[in-house]
Design a protein around this motif. Sequence first.
Motif, PDB file in Angstrom:
ATOM      1  N   CYS A   1       0.810  -1.226   0.000  1.00  0.00           N
ATOM      2  CA  CYS A   1       0.000   0.000   0.000  1.00  0.00           C
ATOM      3  C   CYS A   1       0.840   1.270   0.000  1.00  0.00           C
ATOM      4  CB  CYS A   1      -0.954  -0.004   1.200  1.00  0.00           C
ATOM      5  SG  CYS A   1      -2.183  -1.321   1.121  1.00  0.00           S
ATOM      6  N   LYS A   2       2.146   1.133   0.183  1.00  0.00           N
ATOM      7  CA  LYS A   2       3.077   2.271   0.195  1.00  0.00           C
ATOM      8  C   LYS A   2       2.710   3.293   1.259  1.00  0.00           C
ATOM      9  CE  LYS A   2       3.911   1.798  -4.740  1.00  0.00           C
ATOM     10  NZ  LYS A   2       2.807   1.080  -5.327  1.00  0.00           N
ATOM     11  N   ARG A   3       2.353   2.798   2.444  1.00  0.00           N
ATOM     12  CA  ARG A   3       1.940   3.696   3.524  1.00  0.00           C
ATOM     13  C   ARG A   3       1.899   2.962   4.851  1.00  0.00           C
ATOM     14  NH1 ARG A   3      -4.360   4.592   3.114  1.00  0.00           N
ATOM     15  NH2 ARG A   3      -3.951   5.301   5.179  1.00  0.00           N
ATOM     16  N   LYS A   4       1.760   3.725   5.913  1.00  0.00           N
ATOM     17  CA  LYS A   4       1.562   3.205   7.266  1.00  0.00           C
ATOM     18  C   LYS A   4       0.107   3.455   7.644  1.00  0.00           C
ATOM     19  CE  LYS A   4       6.020   2.565   8.232  1.00  0.00           C
ATOM     20  NZ  LYS A   4       6.573   1.266   8.409  1.00  0.00           N
ATOM     21  N   PHE A   5      -0.379   2.703   8.620  1.00  0.00           N
ATOM     22  CA  PHE A   5      -1.775   2.841   9.040  1.00  0.00           C
ATOM     23  C   PHE A   5      -1.910   3.392  10.460  1.00  0.00           C
ATOM     24  CE2 PHE A   5      -1.707  -0.245   5.653  1.00  0.00           C
ATOM     25  CZ  PHE A   5      -2.725   0.206   4.835  1.00  0.00           C
ATOM     26  N   ASP A   6      -0.804   3.396  11.225  1.00  0.00           N
ATOM     27  CA  ASP A   6      -0.824   3.919  12.593  1.00  0.00           C
ATOM     28  C   ASP A   6      -1.007   5.430  12.593  1.00  0.00           C
ATOM     29  OD1 ASP A   6      -0.305   1.417  13.620  1.00  0.00           O
ATOM     30  OD2 ASP A   6       1.853   1.727  13.706  1.00  0.00           O
ATOM     31  N   ILE A   7      -1.621   5.949  13.649  1.00  0.00           N
ATOM     32  CA  ILE A   7      -1.677   7.402  13.821  1.00  0.00           C
ATOM     33  C   ILE A   7      -0.280   7.841  14.236  1.00  0.00           C
ATOM     34  CG2 ILE A   7      -2.600   9.305  15.187  1.00  0.00           C
ATOM     35  CD1 ILE A   7      -5.215   7.778  15.395  1.00  0.00           C
ATOM     36  N   ASP A   8       0.260   8.759  13.468  1.00  0.00           N
ATOM     37  CA  ASP A   8       1.611   9.240  13.735  1.00  0.00           C
ATOM     38  C   ASP A   8       1.756  10.606  13.086  1.00  0.00           C
ATOM     39  OD1 ASP A   8       4.191   9.294  14.682  1.00  0.00           O
ATOM     40  OD2 ASP A   8       4.829   7.470  13.648  1.00  0.00           O
ATOM     41  N   THR A   9       2.853  11.279  13.406  1.00  0.00           N
ATOM     42  CA  THR A   9       3.158  12.563  12.792  1.00  0.00           C
ATOM     43  C   THR A   9       4.219  12.318  11.717  1.00  0.00           C
ATOM     44  OG1 THR A   9       2.614  13.763  14.804  1.00  0.00           O
ATOM     45  CG2 THR A   9       3.997  14.904  13.205  1.00  0.00           C
ATOM     46  N   TYR A  10       3.974  12.873  10.557  1.00  0.00           N
ATOM     47  CA  TYR A  10       4.852  12.677   9.410  1.00  0.00           C
ATOM     48  C   TYR A  10       5.319  14.025   8.890  1.00  0.00           C
ATOM     49  CZ  TYR A  10       2.460   8.171   9.519  1.00  0.00           C
ATOM     50  OH  TYR A  10       1.933   6.976   9.914  1.00  0.00           O
ATOM     51  N   MET A  11       6.519  14.049   8.306  1.00  0.00           N
ATOM     52  CA  MET A  11       7.024  15.241   7.632  1.00  0.00           C
ATOM     53  C   MET A  11       7.491  14.809   6.249  1.00  0.00           C
ATOM     54  SD  MET A  11       9.702  18.083   8.918  1.00  0.00           S
ATOM     55  CE  MET A  11      11.194  17.949   7.982  1.00  0.00           C
ATOM     56  N   GLU A  12       6.955  15.466   5.224  1.00  0.00           N
ATOM     57  CA  GLU A  12       7.255  15.096   3.840  1.00  0.00           C
ATOM     58  C   GLU A  12       7.477  16.348   3.005  1.00  0.00           C
ATOM     59  OE1 GLU A  12       4.025  11.457   4.101  1.00  0.00           O
ATOM     60  OE2 GLU A  12       3.657  13.110   2.718  1.00  0.00           O
ATOM     61  N   THR A  13       8.253  16.178   1.954  1.00  0.00           N
ATOM     62  CA  THR A  13       8.446  17.250   0.987  1.00  0.00           C
ATOM     63  C   THR A  13       7.880  16.778  -0.346  1.00  0.00           C
ATOM     64  OG1 THR A  13      10.419  18.016   2.136  1.00  0.00           O
ATOM     65  CG2 THR A  13      10.150  18.715  -0.152  1.00  0.00           C
ATOM     66  N   HIS A  14       7.092  17.644  -0.969  1.00  0.00           N
ATOM     67  CA  HIS A  14       6.434  17.332  -2.244  1.00  0.00           C
ATOM     68  C   HIS A  14       6.658  18.472  -3.228  1.00  0.00           C
ATOM     69  CE1 HIS A  14       3.944  14.036  -0.551  1.00  0.00           C
ATOM     70  NE2 HIS A  14       3.969  14.773   0.540  1.00  0.00           N
ATOM     71  N   GLN A  15       6.561  18.148  -4.494  1.00  0.00           N
ATOM     72  CA  GLN A  15       6.496  19.150  -5.556  1.00  0.00           C
ATOM     73  C   GLN A  15       5.019  19.240  -5.950  1.00  0.00           C
ATOM     74  OE1 GLN A  15       9.225  20.917  -6.563  1.00  0.00           O
ATOM     75  NE2 GLN A  15      10.329  19.785  -4.990  1.00  0.00           N
ATOM     76  N   CYS A  16       4.385  20.369  -5.673  1.00  0.00           N
ATOM     77  CA  CYS A  16       2.939  20.492  -5.873  1.00  0.00           C
ATOM     78  C   CYS A  16       2.611  21.751  -6.669  1.00  0.00           C
ATOM     79  CB  CYS A  16       2.222  20.588  -4.527  1.00  0.00           C
ATOM     80  SG  CYS A  16       2.551  19.230  -3.421  1.00  0.00           S
ATOM     81  N   LYS A  17       1.438  21.702  -7.293  1.00  0.00           N
ATOM     82  CA  LYS A  17       0.898  22.905  -7.937  1.00  0.00           C
ATOM     83  C   LYS A  17      -0.140  23.515  -7.001  1.00  0.00           C
ATOM     84  CE  LYS A  17       1.589  21.652 -12.750  1.00  0.00           C
ATOM     85  NZ  LYS A  17       0.951  21.441 -14.046  1.00  0.00           N
ATOM     86  N   HIS A  18      -1.376  23.064  -7.089  1.00  0.00           N
ATOM     87  CA  HIS A  18      -2.472  23.671  -6.350  1.00  0.00           C
ATOM     88  C   HIS A  18      -2.957  22.810  -5.195  1.00  0.00           C
ATOM     89  CE1 HIS A  18      -2.362  25.965  -9.979  1.00  0.00           C
ATOM     90  NE2 HIS A  18      -2.631  24.886 -10.675  1.00  0.00           N
ATOM     91  N   LYS A  19      -2.564  21.543  -5.246  1.00  0.00           N
ATOM     92  CA  LYS A  19      -2.998  20.591  -4.237  1.00  0.00           C
ATOM     93  C   LYS A  19      -1.805  19.765  -3.800  1.00  0.00           C
ATOM     94  CE  LYS A  19      -7.479  20.149  -6.458  1.00  0.00           C
ATOM     95  NZ  LYS A  19      -8.350  19.285  -7.236  1.00  0.00           N
ATOM     96  N   CYS A  20      -1.857  19.299  -2.563  1.00  0.00           N
ATOM     97  CA  CYS A  20      -0.798  18.442  -2.029  1.00  0.00           C
ATOM     98  C   CYS A  20      -1.452  17.180  -1.474  1.00  0.00           C
ATOM     99  CB  CYS A  20      -0.039  19.183  -0.937  1.00  0.00           C
ATOM    100  SG  CYS A  20       1.351  18.245  -0.294  1.00  0.00           S
TER     101      CYS A  20
END
Length: 192
Positions: free
Chosen positions: A41-60
């Motif tokens: 699934c390329k993700r975790k399911f636990d409640i946690d705090t995440y920090m990510e960097t994305h290249q976005c236009k109008h939505k992230c």
Amino acid sequence: MPLTTIEKVKSYLQIPQSNTNEDIFLQDIVDSVQEQIESHCKRKFDIDTYMETHQCKHKCFPKNTPLKEVKSIIRDDNTLESTDYKIRGNYIEFASDLKGYTIGGSVLYASDYVSEITITYTAGYDAIPKDLSMAATKLAVIEYKDSRENRIGIIQEREGDVQYTYADKSKNEVNMPSDIKKVLDKYVQVSL
């Protein structure tokens, strides 16, 4: 938060809960299934705090959902105020981007500028969805049964008094049953 538990796997297999002979092995299977599903699934399911960097236009679109809270967003080295964006389900839309609508109802933005977004947020499930938990339990049961009924990678056949044993290369990668894959595919993180 585990997707399944030893107790659920034992219940599915109709192993009495009081029988603890294989609990360590079952826990290994449960942990392995958790890793397999999170990898799929390329993700975790636990409640946690995440920090990510994305290249976005109008939505992230953050990697982990459901979104609980956005703690901070830095867009092109500027910290955004909470009034500068809106949480729209499992993505974030930036309020500062001018948008309009065509007669047909399509959304048009004034700019197609791609910006670097660093987002710190909290996401995850308060309770694992029942279909996801059942898929994890079924996958653990399959692994358990396969470990007991088959030696992975081995095929045996008998002709009269002679027995032949072969290495089965196709068993090295066990295919996920389609009913389980169908459930898991609903939880795969979509990236744009």
